[in-house]
Design a protein around this motif. Structure first.
Motif, PDB file in Angstrom:
ATOM      1  N   MET A  65     -32.471  -1.715   4.023  1.00 60.81           N
ATOM      2  CA  MET A  65     -33.242  -0.483   3.820  1.00 60.81           C
ATOM      3  C   MET A  65     -32.724   0.904   4.648  1.00 60.81           C
ATOM      4  SD  MET A  65     -37.001  -0.090   5.796  1.00 60.81           S
ATOM      5  CE  MET A  65     -37.436  -1.299   4.958  1.00 60.81           C
ATOM      6  N   TYR A  66     -33.024   1.978   3.741  1.00 56.84           N
ATOM      7  CA  TYR A  66     -32.345   3.370   4.287  1.00 56.84           C
ATOM      8  C   TYR A  66     -33.572   4.230   4.518  1.00 56.84           C
ATOM      9  CZ  TYR A  66     -27.951   1.786   2.426  1.00 56.84           C
ATOM     10  OH  TYR A  66     -26.790   1.026   1.998  1.00 56.84           O
ATOM     11  N   ALA A  67     -33.427   4.981   5.506  1.00 57.25           N
ATOM     12  CA  ALA A  67     -34.583   6.097   5.811  1.00 57.25           C
ATOM     13  C   ALA A  67     -34.117   7.316   5.200  1.00 57.25           C
ATOM     14  CB  ALA A  67     -34.459   5.999   7.345  1.00 57.25           C
ATOM     15  N   LEU A  68     -35.298   7.845   4.284  1.00 59.50           N
ATOM     16  CA  LEU A  68     -35.315   9.306   3.904  1.00 59.50           C
ATOM     17  C   LEU A  68     -36.286  10.059   4.813  1.00 59.50           C
ATOM     18  CD1 LEU A  68     -34.395  11.834   1.918  1.00 59.50           C
ATOM     19  CD2 LEU A  68     -36.062  10.807   0.569  1.00 59.50           C
ATOM     20  N   HIS A  90     -32.371   1.338  -5.185  1.00 57.86           N
ATOM     21  CA  HIS A  90     -32.820   0.256  -5.981  1.00 57.86           C
ATOM     22  C   HIS A  90     -31.344  -0.416  -6.638  1.00 57.86           C
ATOM     23  CE1 HIS A  90     -37.394   1.018  -6.321  1.00 57.86           C
ATOM     24  NE2 HIS A  90     -36.962   0.548  -4.978  1.00 57.86           N
ATOM     25  N   GLU A  91     -30.347   0.596  -6.976  1.00 61.98           N
ATOM     26  CA  GLU A  91     -29.355   0.027  -7.664  1.00 61.98           C
ATOM     27  C   GLU A  91     -28.304  -0.775  -6.906  1.00 61.98           C
ATOM     28  OE1 GLU A  91     -27.384   3.538  -9.163  1.00 61.98           O
ATOM     29  OE2 GLU A  91     -29.067   4.184 -10.688  1.00 61.98           O
ATOM     30  N   VAL A  92     -28.510  -0.607  -5.529  1.00 60.33           N
ATOM     31  CA  VAL A  92     -27.608  -1.576  -4.483  1.00 60.33           C
ATOM     32  C   VAL A  92     -28.487  -2.390  -3.802  1.00 60.33           C
ATOM     33  CG1 VAL A  92     -25.988   0.452  -4.337  1.00 60.33           C
ATOM     34  CG2 VAL A  92     -27.762   0.169  -2.694  1.00 60.33           C
ATOM     35  N   GLY A  93     -29.892  -2.868  -4.361  1.00 59.32           N
ATOM     36  CA  GLY A  93     -30.595  -3.811  -3.629  1.00 59.32           C
ATOM     37  C   GLY A  93     -31.268  -3.319  -2.594  1.00 59.32           C
ATOM     38  N   ALA A  94     -31.603  -2.134  -2.179  1.00 56.48           N
ATOM     39  CA  ALA A  94     -32.193  -1.782  -0.936  1.00 56.48           C
ATOM     40  C   ALA A  94     -33.278  -0.967  -1.372  1.00 56.48           C
ATOM     41  CB  ALA A  94     -31.126  -0.803  -0.400  1.00 56.48           C
ATOM     42  N   VAL A  95     -34.270  -0.802  -0.293  1.00 59.86           N
ATOM     43  CA  VAL A  95     -35.454   0.069  -0.378  1.00 59.86           C
ATOM     44  C   VAL A  95     -35.334   1.096   0.698  1.00 59.86           C
ATOM     45  CG1 VAL A  95     -36.860  -1.905  -1.015  1.00 59.86           C
ATOM     46  CG2 VAL A  95     -36.535  -1.415   1.411  1.00 59.86           C
ATOM     47  N   VAL A  96     -36.267   1.994   0.446  1.00 63.66           N
ATOM     48  CA  VAL A  96     -36.370   3.477   1.138  1.00 63.66           C
ATOM     49  C   VAL A  96     -37.505   3.399   2.008  1.00 63.66           C
ATOM     50  CG1 VAL A  96     -36.268   5.920   1.133  1.00 63.66           C
ATOM     51  CG2 VAL A  96     -34.881   4.396  -0.561  1.00 63.66           C
ATOM     52  N   ALA A 300     -28.354  11.974  -4.288  1.00 64.34           N
ATOM     53  CA  ALA A 300     -29.108  10.835  -3.909  1.00 64.34           C
ATOM     54  C   ALA A 300     -27.881   9.697  -3.985  1.00 64.34           C
ATOM     55  CB  ALA A 300     -30.020  10.396  -4.632  1.00 64.34           C
ATOM     56  N   GLN A 301     -27.097   9.658  -5.241  1.00 64.21           N
ATOM     57  CA  GLN A 301     -26.088   8.820  -5.497  1.00 64.21           C
ATOM     58  C   GLN A 301     -24.951   8.745  -4.510  1.00 64.21           C
ATOM     59  OE1 GLN A 301     -25.945   6.298  -7.829  1.00 64.21           O
ATOM     60  NE2 GLN A 301     -27.749   6.847  -8.929  1.00 64.21           N
ATOM     61  N   GLN A 302     -24.576   9.905  -4.100  1.00 64.44           N
ATOM     62  CA  GLN A 302     -23.490  10.302  -3.140  1.00 64.44           C
ATOM     63  C   GLN A 302     -23.938   9.627  -1.590  1.00 64.44           C
ATOM     64  OE1 GLN A 302     -20.330  12.905  -2.945  1.00 64.44           O
ATOM     65  NE2 GLN A 302     -20.884  14.011  -4.878  1.00 64.44           N
ATOM     66  N   ALA A 303     -25.334  10.168  -1.291  1.00 68.79           N
ATOM     67  CA  ALA A 303     -25.849   9.754  -0.065  1.00 68.79           C
ATOM     68  C   ALA A 303     -25.741   8.271   0.136  1.00 68.79           C
ATOM     69  CB  ALA A 303     -27.058  10.291   0.044  1.00 68.79           C
ATOM     70  N   ILE A 304     -26.486   7.516  -0.863  1.00 72.54           N
ATOM     71  CA  ILE A 304     -26.330   5.961  -0.765  1.00 72.54           C
ATOM     72  C   ILE A 304     -24.821   5.404  -0.758  1.00 72.54           C
ATOM     73  CG2 ILE A 304     -26.923   3.968  -1.988  1.00 72.54           C
ATOM     74  CD1 ILE A 304     -29.430   5.543  -0.722  1.00 72.54           C
ATOM     75  N   ARG A 305     -23.990   6.052  -1.536  1.00 74.09           N
ATOM     76  CA  ARG A 305     -22.741   5.889  -1.556  1.00 74.09           C
ATOM     77  C   ARG A 305     -22.048   5.659   0.034  1.00 74.09           C
ATOM     78  NH1 ARG A 305     -17.711   8.032  -1.736  1.00 74.09           N
ATOM     79  NH2 ARG A 305     -18.669  10.088  -2.066  1.00 74.09           N
ATOM     80  N   LEU A 306     -22.134   6.886   0.608  1.00 68.98           N
ATOM     81  CA  LEU A 306     -21.719   6.905   1.816  1.00 68.98           C
ATOM     82  C   LEU A 306     -22.329   6.003   2.935  1.00 68.98           C
ATOM     83  CD1 LEU A 306     -21.562  10.763   1.880  1.00 68.98           C
ATOM     84  CD2 LEU A 306     -19.684   9.412   1.754  1.00 68.98           C
ATOM     85  N   LYS A 308     -23.587   3.010   2.488  1.00 70.41           N
ATOM     86  CA  LYS A 308     -23.251   1.678   1.937  1.00 70.41           C
ATOM     87  C   LYS A 308     -21.921   1.231   2.539  1.00 70.41           C
ATOM     88  CE  LYS A 308     -23.925  -1.575  -1.955  1.00 70.41           C
ATOM     89  NZ  LYS A 308     -22.368  -2.160  -1.738  1.00 70.41           N
ATOM     90  N   ALA A 309     -20.989   2.259   2.527  1.00 72.86           N
ATOM     91  CA  ALA A 309     -19.662   2.310   3.017  1.00 72.86           C
ATOM     92  C   ALA A 309     -19.488   3.345   4.130  1.00 72.86           C
ATOM     93  CB  ALA A 309     -18.705   2.427   1.813  1.00 72.86           C
ATOM     94  N   PRO A 310     -20.055   3.303   5.299  1.00 74.13           N
ATOM     95  CA  PRO A 310     -19.982   4.131   6.691  1.00 74.13           C
ATOM     96  C   PRO A 310     -18.410   4.396   6.681  1.00 74.13           C
ATOM     97  CG  PRO A 310     -21.436   2.504   7.273  1.00 74.13           C
ATOM     98  CD  PRO A 310     -20.840   1.913   5.790  1.00 74.13           C
ATOM     99  N   GLY A 311     -18.243   5.646   6.884  1.00 75.36           N
ATOM    100  CA  GLY A 311     -16.582   5.818   7.234  1.00 75.36           C
ATOM    101  C   GLY A 311     -15.906   6.374   6.178  1.00 75.36           C
ATOM    102  N   THR A 312     -16.352   6.169   4.798  1.00 72.87           N
ATOM    103  CA  THR A 312     -15.827   6.955   3.778  1.00 72.87           C
ATOM    104  C   THR A 312     -15.389   8.262   3.798  1.00 72.87           C
ATOM    105  OG1 THR A 312     -17.041   5.253   2.123  1.00 72.87           O
ATOM    106  CG2 THR A 312     -16.130   7.279   1.263  1.00 72.87           C
ATOM    107  N   GLU A 313     -14.084   8.615   3.354  1.00 75.57           N
ATOM    108  CA  GLU A 313     -13.570   9.916   3.611  1.00 75.57           C
ATOM    109  C   GLU A 313     -14.373  11.014   3.125  1.00 75.57           C
ATOM    110  OE1 GLU A 313     -11.170  12.517   5.618  1.00 75.57           O
ATOM    111  OE2 GLU A 313     -10.931  10.227   5.871  1.00 75.57           O
ATOM    112  N   VAL A 314     -14.681  12.016   3.734  1.00 77.95           N
ATOM    113  CA  VAL A 314     -15.493  13.132   2.711  1.00 77.95           C
ATOM    114  C   VAL A 314     -15.192  14.396   3.662  1.00 77.95           C
ATOM    115  CG1 VAL A 314     -17.724  12.585   4.525  1.00 77.95           C
ATOM    116  CG2 VAL A 314     -17.770  13.839   2.150  1.00 77.95           C
ATOM    117  N   ASP A 315     -14.926  15.575   3.032  1.00 77.08           N
ATOM    118  CA  ASP A 315     -15.009  16.708   3.716  1.00 77.08           C
ATOM    119  C   ASP A 315     -16.419  17.388   4.205  1.00 77.08           C
ATOM    120  OD1 ASP A 315     -14.437  19.440   4.470  1.00 77.08           O
ATOM    121  OD2 ASP A 315     -12.861  19.391   3.165  1.00 77.08           O
ATOM    122  N   HIS A 316     -16.503  17.272   5.502  1.00 78.23           N
ATOM    123  CA  HIS A 316     -17.941  17.651   5.783  1.00 78.23           C
ATOM    124  C   HIS A 316     -18.412  19.137   5.623  1.00 78.23           C
ATOM    125  CE1 HIS A 316     -17.632  14.258   9.159  1.00 78.23           C
ATOM    126  NE2 HIS A 316     -17.574  13.765   7.973  1.00 78.23           N
TER     127      HIS A 316
END
Length: 333
Positions: A65-68, A90-96, A300-306, A308-316
């Motif tokens: 589950m993720y929180a929005l 839902h694409e990664v089997g989670a709910v919100v 939404a896609q980028q948020a869930i991706r990040l 799902k894989a905490p620590g993914t490199e991203v320029d803040h």
């Protein structure tokens, strides 16, 4: 013939493989032959088997589950964003889990204090009041993504568009239409901290139309009523009207258009109006609303991706989300 709810062992028996193999297929294990994958999937489809997501997530140490967390869910922008976040989850089997803070500082502090940490695998949090320093110094380790424009450099991935460039594009559209007296509703104070106002001013500097102070209005909020009130004030001043208005949100723009029409002022013939956000109502209003469209699906896609894989490199510090100009009747007739 299975009359109860099918189980993992039923799939394994039908496919002629071990329960471990079925589990590997369900969990996406890469080293499985195409033949075995097909046999297991055929058995799953035939039996109508559905994995127990709660048990699977528990075994992985995840909640599934993720929180929005947004200021107000009844704001059209956030309602539309919620839809895309739910689809991406839902694409990664989670709910919100969806919560709203009302933009209240204490409510936002409770968010970063760990209120959701035992229930969710990550948070998509759109703050209105809390500062970047407080977020950066939070003690809760729950993965966090910050969409929108209000907080950056807060020690968490920040997903947003270049608001200044987008506002400049919207204003340049008015200028390209030949509008020479431009105003803005939703300016904000202090003005220079508002990237949409900076983009508006930059477009004027580039080309040279004027924007007199009486055509710049700070709205009380971002609703249609706020836009209507601000536009009514401009009209009632008794001075010459601007011939183009840029509004910081679509909701403000729809309210501004109502005020103009109520006073017998034509849109876009007398005053062209452009908004920001591309809320669904703008496409079917009368006139339909020109706007800046933000790619909410990409957020939404980028948020869930990040998450799902905490620590993914991203320029803040860099805006990463696409935007585009949508031209409709409120400017083009």
């Amino acid at each position: 013939m299975i009359t109860r709810k099918p189980r993992l062992e039923d799939v394994a028996q039908r496919a002629g493989v071990s329960m471990k193999t079925v589990s590997n297929v369900i969990n996406g294990y890469p080293h499985i032959s195409a033949k075995t994958l097909d046999r297991v999937q055929t058995a799953i489809d035939a039996l109508g088997y559905r994995p127990n997501l709660s048990a699977r997530n528990l075994a992985r140490g995840r909640a599934g589950m993720y929180a929005l967390i947004v200021p107000q869910l009844d704001r059209p922008y956030f309602a539309a964003l919620a839809r895309h976040v739910i689809d991406a989850a839902h694409e990664v089997g989670a709910v919100v889990l969806i919560e709203q803070t009302g933009g209240d500082l204490e409510a936002e502090r409770r968010v970063i204090s760990g209120e959701f940490s035992r229930r969710v695998d990550g948070m998509i949090f759109s703050p209105m009041t809390i500062g970047a320093e407080e977020i950066a110094n939070r003690s809760d380790a729950t993965p966090l993504v910050l969409p929108g424009e209000h907080v950056d450099q807060a020690g968490a991935p920040h997903l947003g568009i270049d608001n200044q460039a987008a506002a400049r594009l919207a204003t340049r559209h008015l200028i390209d239409l030949g509008r020479t007296r431009l105003g803005m509703i939703g300016v904000g104070r202090p003005r220079q901290s508002n990237p949409r106002y900076r983009g508006f001013r930059q477009a004027l500097t580039d080309v040279g139309p004027r924007a007199e102070p009486r055509w710049l209005r700070t709205a009380r909020g971002v609703s249609g009523a706020d836009g209507e009130a601000a536009m009514t004030k401009i009209i009632s001043d008794g001075n010459p009207l601007p011939d183009g208005i840029f509004c910081a949100t679509d909701w403000l723009a729809l309210g501004a258009i109502r005020a103009l029409l109520q006073n017998g002022i034509r849109v876009p013939e007398d005053v062209a109006v452009i908004g920001f956000d591309d809320i669904p109502y703008g496409a079917v209003s009368t006139p339909s609303l020109s706007t800046i469209a933000t790619n909410r699906g990409q957020i939404a896609q980028q948020a869930i991706r990040l998450l799902k894989a905490p620590g993914t490199e991203v320029d803040h510090d860099l805006a990463t989300i696409d935007f585009r100009l949508v031209i409709r009747e409120s400017t083009a007739g």
